[in-house]
Design a protein around this motif. Structure first.
Motif, PDB file in Angstrom:
ATOM      1  N   UNK A 595      -5.747  -9.512  -1.713  1.00 57.03           N
ATOM      2  CA  UNK A 595      -4.385  -8.771  -1.747  1.00 57.03           C
ATOM      3  C   UNK A 595      -4.053  -7.256  -3.196  1.00 57.03           C
ATOM      4  N   UNK A 596      -5.486  -6.693  -3.071  1.00 49.52           N
ATOM      5  CA  UNK A 596      -5.432  -5.420  -3.935  1.00 49.52           C
ATOM      6  C   UNK A 596      -4.461  -4.693  -3.454  1.00 49.52           C
ATOM      7  N   UNK A 597      -5.049  -3.903  -1.974  1.00 49.17           N
ATOM      8  CA  UNK A 597      -4.288  -3.122  -1.419  1.00 49.17           C
ATOM      9  C   UNK A 597      -2.936  -3.278  -1.018  1.00 49.17           C
ATOM     10  N   UNK A 598      -2.528  -4.876  -1.190  1.00 47.65           N
ATOM     11  CA  UNK A 598      -1.555  -5.010  -0.780  1.00 47.65           C
ATOM     12  C   UNK A 598      -0.649  -5.189  -1.981  1.00 47.65           C
ATOM     13  N   UNK A 599      -0.929  -5.174  -3.410  1.00 47.57           N
ATOM     14  CA  UNK A 599      -0.603  -5.813  -4.774  1.00 47.57           C
ATOM     15  C   UNK A 599       0.189  -3.662  -4.354  1.00 47.57           C
ATOM     16  N   UNK A 600      -0.541  -3.045  -4.265  1.00 46.50           N
ATOM     17  CA  UNK A 600       0.334  -1.307  -4.758  1.00 46.50           C
ATOM     18  C   UNK A 600       0.490  -1.564  -6.324  1.00 46.50           C
ATOM     19  N   UNK A 601       0.856  -0.005  -7.111  1.00 47.99           N
ATOM     20  CA  UNK A 601       1.031   0.468  -8.316  1.00 47.99           C
ATOM     21  C   UNK A 601       1.319   1.588  -8.164  1.00 47.99           C
ATOM     22  N   UNK A 602       2.066   1.993  -9.188  1.00 53.14           N
ATOM     23  CA  UNK A 602       3.055   2.705  -9.477  1.00 53.14           C
ATOM     24  C   UNK A 602       2.373   3.821 -10.543  1.00 53.14           C
ATOM     25  N   UNK A 603       2.748   4.864 -10.841  1.00 51.29           N
ATOM     26  CA  UNK A 603       2.087   5.357 -11.641  1.00 51.29           C
ATOM     27  C   UNK A 603       2.797   5.728 -12.683  1.00 51.29           C
ATOM     28  N   UNK A 604       2.966   5.306 -13.959  1.00 53.07           N
ATOM     29  CA  UNK A 604       3.527   5.564 -15.214  1.00 53.07           C
ATOM     30  C   UNK A 604       3.611   7.065 -14.957  1.00 53.07           C
ATOM     31  N   UNK A 605       4.551   7.636 -16.273  1.00 50.76           N
ATOM     32  CA  UNK A 605       4.808   9.071 -16.718  1.00 50.76           C
ATOM     33  C   UNK A 605       3.373   9.443 -18.047  1.00 50.76           C
ATOM     34  N   UNK A 606       2.882   8.280 -18.346  1.00 52.85           N
ATOM     35  CA  UNK A 606       1.601   8.863 -19.564  1.00 52.85           C
ATOM     36  C   UNK A 606       0.453   8.604 -18.991  1.00 52.85           C
ATOM     37  N   UNK A 607       0.328   8.469 -17.644  1.00 52.94           N
ATOM     38  CA  UNK A 607      -0.572   7.948 -17.421  1.00 52.94           C
ATOM     39  C   UNK A 607      -1.695   9.129 -16.745  1.00 52.94           C
ATOM     40  N   UNK A 608      -2.955   8.935 -17.048  1.00 53.94           N
ATOM     41  CA  UNK A 608      -3.837  10.349 -17.139  1.00 53.94           C
ATOM     42  C   UNK A 608      -4.601   9.590 -15.766  1.00 53.94           C
ATOM     43  N   UNK A 609      -4.498   9.032 -15.459  1.00 58.39           N
ATOM     44  CA  UNK A 609      -5.261   8.682 -12.999  1.00 58.39           C
ATOM     45  C   UNK A 609      -4.212   8.710 -12.353  1.00 58.39           C
ATOM     46  N   UNK A 611      -2.503   6.846  -9.084  1.00 57.85           N
ATOM     47  CA  UNK A 611      -1.721   5.724  -8.842  1.00 57.85           C
ATOM     48  C   UNK A 611      -3.100   4.660  -7.761  1.00 57.85           C
ATOM     49  N   UNK A 612      -3.465   5.466  -7.463  1.00 57.59           N
ATOM     50  CA  UNK A 612      -4.249   4.963  -6.410  1.00 57.59           C
ATOM     51  C   UNK A 612      -5.900   4.426  -7.346  1.00 57.59           C
ATOM     52  N   UNK A 613      -6.177   5.100  -8.092  1.00 51.93           N
ATOM     53  CA  UNK A 613      -7.204   5.041  -9.562  1.00 51.93           C
ATOM     54  C   UNK A 613      -7.336   3.846 -10.112  1.00 51.93           C
ATOM     55  N   UNK A 614      -5.558   4.048 -10.990  1.00 54.97           N
ATOM     56  CA  UNK A 614      -4.831   2.547 -11.397  1.00 54.97           C
ATOM     57  C   UNK A 614      -4.783   1.146 -10.845  1.00 54.97           C
ATOM     58  N   UNK A 615      -4.664   1.193  -9.621  1.00 56.43           N
ATOM     59  CA  UNK A 615      -4.697  -0.011  -8.053  1.00 56.43           C
ATOM     60  C   UNK A 615      -6.360  -0.788  -8.963  1.00 56.43           C
ATOM     61  N   UNK A 616      -6.993  -0.099  -8.947  1.00 59.87           N
ATOM     62  CA  UNK A 616      -7.902  -0.951  -9.163  1.00 59.87           C
ATOM     63  C   UNK A 616      -8.383  -1.870 -10.399  1.00 59.87           C
ATOM     64  N   UNK A 617      -7.488  -1.617 -11.211  1.00 61.88           N
ATOM     65  CA  UNK A 617      -7.164  -2.713 -12.541  1.00 61.88           C
ATOM     66  C   UNK A 617      -5.556  -3.687 -12.061  1.00 61.88           C
ATOM     67  N   UNK A 618      -5.463  -3.708 -10.779  1.00 60.06           N
ATOM     68  CA  UNK A 618      -3.919  -4.525 -10.727  1.00 60.06           C
ATOM     69  C   UNK A 618      -4.635  -5.799 -10.242  1.00 60.06           C
ATOM     70  N   UNK A 619      -3.758  -6.689 -10.463  1.00 56.76           N
ATOM     71  CA  UNK A 619      -4.209  -8.377  -9.855  1.00 56.76           C
ATOM     72  C   UNK A 619      -2.506  -9.038  -9.881  1.00 56.76           C
ATOM     73  N   UNK A 620      -2.710 -10.225  -9.196  1.00 55.43           N
ATOM     74  CA  UNK A 620      -1.610 -10.662  -9.408  1.00 55.43           C
ATOM     75  C   UNK A 620      -2.245 -12.118 -10.415  1.00 55.43           C
ATOM     76  N   UNK A 621      -0.591 -12.399 -11.567  1.00 58.24           N
ATOM     77  CA  UNK A 621      -1.128 -12.814 -12.795  1.00 58.24           C
ATOM     78  C   UNK A 621       0.163 -14.489 -12.279  1.00 58.24           C
ATOM     79  N   UNK A 622       0.336 -14.186 -10.963  1.00 56.92           N
ATOM     80  CA  UNK A 622       1.406 -15.638 -10.092  1.00 56.92           C
ATOM     81  C   UNK A 622       1.689 -16.003  -9.176  1.00 56.92           C
TER      82      UNK A 622
END
Length: 923
Positions: A595-609, A611-622
């Motif tokens: 489900x990682x690709x389905x989860x999606x991720x936005x880029x924060x204003x202070x992110x140096x990487x 959104x595609x790179x930060x997606x690798x650290x995202x996961x379902x928590x509920x």
């Protein structure tokens, strides 16, 4: 199961910032909640959130005099013209700058907008103005020297008063008048917060930020304004021959006498009165902040509202106090302190009895009835993020826990919070209802697990461990006798008895924080599943076998675990974005969902990487299963919520919970306007230098619990998800609040077992012919709720049981849904109760509880709510009936006494008449 879930309501958040408004009838309050608008119906005790969403938070609101149109402007200057009838955005307009205030004229033909140091007047679309194109600009005024802050219209919509930060209030005419031009009112020493016209006059009261209130009297009555084209022509001076230097004008050289001076003065006064010169005279100046500064010397006036019919002025201050004064003498009527945070907005209803108050810092919304001194409405959001959510077993209640240490109970039907438990001293991490709906448990980082009585609203049990533990998860077994909680800093699971409150067992085995645990929902099983950061899923039978357990190795850290409703399978979400499903008995993996690709991720204003790179650290928590166990709801560190088909391991639908750019990590790319030659502007830290050359260093990397001066946009997150047991809706605890999505099944055409001859016309023909069974069967095959309800209501009461017994089992569950929804909306209560009794008595033994659990719970929810409503009406009417009966007895006794007196008087008259007859006969 269908997936036409639509946004239904927003709970958990009642006010953020911006203007509060009362509807023209005075029974409802419109409150801006982030980028949405909620309407609190005070008469029916219900809250509805409009299905309208902005790209940024709403700040300025204005309601038309007829109550049909609403102008909502967000913090970036985008205006929405919203129809409250259709609840849709009719038109959009971009002001491109922040708008401080907006207000309709009393006649509804215009509305004015304050932007920077300008005031724009637009024609309001509708039959009153004769225009149907939105946002047609008519006038622009540039009189202010600084940013405009507030505005008000005169009662006849001719004059517009505008206050600004230049410490003056300007008066602008909407039309040209010969005896009135732009007028400025000064005498203030701070920026203007409010300016208010009196009723039927042009007298005005201005209020500044430091608490000064100036009362101004106008010299001209409203009917004395002279239009520009009807003004009399000015007299031209006669051209006379120029006098030479040596000549003397004998008429001008004569010295004036005293009589002549007196006559000239009276002539000048009569000319002034005749000319009706327009000017304002200051009658008084009052200092309203002196009373607020008795306790807090730094208190400033933040908002004000005025009701010109009752002449009541309400002012709110930064220390949480508000005062009610009566104008023009400014007599103090009432004062109250509602919090320690500043009052952001204040408003009065049409009668002036109710005062609406909003505190943005606490997320608090109050409606105070100042004459009787009672709260008509008192709602408060979680002051920090909402961390967890849980439905009751019948789907009527929602429990939420927040990082502020509070547990709140919400009524799903009304949308109001009816009780708040504040016993925890730290963040609440998990909540869970018992299977009997009698109590609720919560776990917290303060080292306690607490049980609350849902009926009596009290904390009746407090569970603690032998040594201090920060609890991260909690669960109650299906019988409601045991509660288990997992530790965050101590890697153990603690098991208590609800009845005795004693610690029964400490389950050891995990080598990392126990992030989630849950009991099996099956009545016959007492299994407990838990996941941890040690990359294991463990299945315990602690009640019977103690610490004996089955260990299942995971590919990554475990974040969440959830049982299937039948208790045969368990799903676990891991840190690598996968959802793994295992069989409980065999411990064999059944399937997995990537489900990682389905989860999606936005880029924060202070992110140096990216959104595609930060997606690798995202996961379902509920995680949460649907009522039938066929689908899985998943959410996590993203704005997306996904629904998966468990058997096929495929995504069915994805929901995007918000479009609010006032939150962080909503967009996938950073706007180029926020980039410069050195990189992202958001990464540049602004530092303030204090006296002595010291530089204020701010806390690095802190995102919550930071009480420093630094302002950080909260990131959009889904903290917790829960499916309703009825299957008709699901709730998500997010950064925005508690979002509730409902199944709008009436809006889709979804027939089953359909044939060519089955049409709505054929159904109505069968009704007319009296073939009710055939009509009901065809309507249910068309699967339209309104048509099925129409057929049911045309069936005679005596035929209901016969028709129900003639139906096959495939129609029963659909009828249960129709009857449950009809019990909520229809007034034919007894009729649908007969349908319910016949369905359950005839088909009750054949209904599979597990398969039709959602439909049975929906029916129970409707019956319980209807029972509560009827019992409340009976309770209210009990004393009224007793009073009427007593009154009837008194009237009957009085009538009886009067009749007795009439009989006695008639007998006395008869006896006196007989005596007279005897006397006459003797004569």
């Amino acid at each position: 199961m269908k997936f036409s879930y639509k946004f239904n309501n927003l709970l958990g958040t009642v006010y953020r910032k911006g203007d509060l408004l009362f509807t023209p009838d005075g029974n409802s309050v419109i409150s801006p909640v982030g980028n949405r608008l909620s309407i609190f119906d005070l008469k029916n005790d219900k809250v509805v959130t409009l299905p309208v969403e902005s790209r940024y938070n709403y700040t300025a609101l204005a309601l038309s005099p007829d109550g049909c149109s609403l102008i909502a402007i967000n913090e970036e200057g985008e205006a929405h013209w919203i129809s409250l009838i259709s609840q849709t955005v009719v038109h959009r307009y971009r002001f491109k700058r922040k708008v401080r205030a907006v207000k309709f004229s009393p006649d509804g033909k215009h509305f004015a907008v304050c932007k920077e140091n300008n005031v724009f007047v637009f024609k309001a679309p509708g039959p009153l103005s004769g225009e149907y194109n939105a946002f047609i600009m008519e006038r622009v005024f540039h009189g202010a020297y600084d940013e405009t802050t507030c505005l008000d219209w005169s009662f006849d919509s001719r004059i517009l008063a505008v206050g600004s930060k230049d410490m003056a209030a300007k008066l602008y005419p909407l039309e040209k008048w010969s005896n009135f031009r732009i007028y400025s009112l000064g005498n203030h020493t701070d920026s203007i917060v409010g300016c208010f016209f009196e009723e039927h006059t042009y007298d005005i009261t201005t209020i500044s930020k430091n608490g000064q209130a100036c009362v101004w009297e106008c010299s001209v009555d409203p009917d004395k304004l002279i239009p520009w084209d009807k003004a009399p022509p000015k007299k031209k001076k006669k051209q006379t021959d120029e006098l030479e230097e040596d000549d003397v004008d004998e008429t001008k050289a004569v010295e004036p006498t005293e009589e002549g001076l007196a006559a000239a003065l009276t002539e000048d006064k009569s000319e002034e009165v005749k000319n009706d010169k327009f000017f304002y005279k200051r009658l008084a100046r009052h200092y309203l902040a002196d009373e607020a500064r008795k306790d807090d010397k730094r208190a400033v006036l933040t908002c004000a509202a005025y009701h010109n019919k009752t002449k009541v002025l309400v002012t709110g201050f930064s220390n949480g106090a508000f005062f009610i004064h009566e104008l023009p003498d400014v007599n103090l009527i009432h004062s109250l302190s509602i919090s320690e945070q500043k009052i952001s907005s204040v408003c009065l209803n049409s009668t002036g009895d109710w005062i609406g108050l909003g505190c943005g810092g606490l997320g608090q919304l109050l409606v105070w009835e100042w004459q009787s001194e009672i709260y008509r409405l008192k709602q408060q959001s979680h002051s920090n993020n909402m961390s967890c959510v849980c439905y009751s077993v019948d789907g009527q209640l929602l429990a939420t826990g927040g990082e502020d240490g509070k547990v709140k109970l919400w009524n799903v039907h009304s949308g109001f919070c009816f009780v708040t438990f504040g016993e925890h001293s730290s963040a609440v991490t998990a909540v869970a209802f018992s299977g009997t709906k009698k109590f609720l448990v919560s776990a917290s980082l303060d080292g306690t697990v607490r049980a609350y009585d849902v009926l009596r609203y009290r904390n009746f049990r407090t569970f603690a461990s032998p040594r201090p533990v920060q609890f991260a998860s909690v669960s109650v077994d299906s019988s409601g006798e045991f509660v288990a909680a997992g530790g965050q800093d101590v890697f153990e699971i603690f098991l208590w008895s609800i009845k005795t409150g004693r610690l029964l067992e400490i389950l050891s085995g995990h080598e990392g924080p126990v992030t989630s645990l849950t009991f099996s929902p099956s009545v016959t099983s007492t299994c407990l599943a838990s996941v941890s950061w040690d990359k294991t899923l463990r299945i315990w039978d602690a009640i019977e076998k103690g610490s004996a357990h089955e260990t299942i190795e995971l590919m990554s850290d475990g974040l969440c675990v959830q049982f299937k409703p039948d208790g045969k399978e368990v799903a676990a979400a891991t840190l690598d974005g996968q959802i793994l499903i295992f069989d409980v008995k065999t411990s064999v993996q059944v399937t997995s969902i990537e489900g990682r690709n389905d989860l999606g991720s936005g880029r924060s204003d202070a992110d140096l990487v990216t959104a595609r790179k930060s997606l690798q650290a995202k996961a379902f928590t509920s995680l949460c299963y649907s009522a039938d166990g066929a689908y899985l709801l998943a959410g996590g560190q993203s704005k997306n919520v996904c629904i998966y088909n468990v058997a096929e391991s495929l995504i069915v639908k994805k929901f995007e919970i918000t479009q609010n750019r006032s939150l962080d990590a909503v967009d996938d790319f950073i706007n180029r306007r926020k980039m410069n030659e050195f990189g992202n502007i958001a990464l540049v830290e602004e530092r303030d230098e204090r006296e002595g050359g010291n530089v204020v260093l701010k806390l690095p990397g802190v995102k919550k619990g930071d009480m420093a001066g630094r302002t950080v946009k909260p990131e959009v997150r889904v903290f917790s998800l829960q499916f309703s047991p009825t299957g008709q809706q699901w709730a998500a605890a997010t950064t925005e609040g508690l979002l509730v999505y409902s199944l709008s099944s009436g809006l889709i055409f979804d027939p089953w077992d359909l044939q060519i001859g089955i049409t709505p016309e054929a159904v109505k023909n069968s009704i007319r012919d009296g073939d009710h069974l055939n009509a009901l069967t065809m309507a249910m095959k068309l699967n339209e709720a309104n048509l099925i309800q129409e057929v049911m209501e045309n069936i005679p009461v005596k035929d209901v049981e016969l028709i129900v017994s003639s139906l096959s089992e495939q129609y029963v569950h659909r009828l249960l849904v129709i009857v449950s929804s009809a019990l909520d909306s229809s007034r034919h209560l007894e009729y649908y109760l007969i349908w319910t009794r016949c369905l359950l008595s005839v088909h009750g033994p054949k209904i599979a509880p597990r398969k039709n659990m959602a439909y049975l719970l929906a029916l129970e929810k409707s019956l319980v709510r209807k029972y509560d409503q009827v019992s409340k009406i009976c309770e209210f009417n009990k004393y009224t009936i007793q009073y009427v009966m007593k009154l009837g007895d008194m009237v009957a006794k009085k009538t009886k006494m009067l009749n007795k007196m009439d009989v006695e008087s008639d007998s006395e008259d008869a006896s006196s008449g007989s005596e007279n007859d005897i006397y006459m006969e003797s004569d």
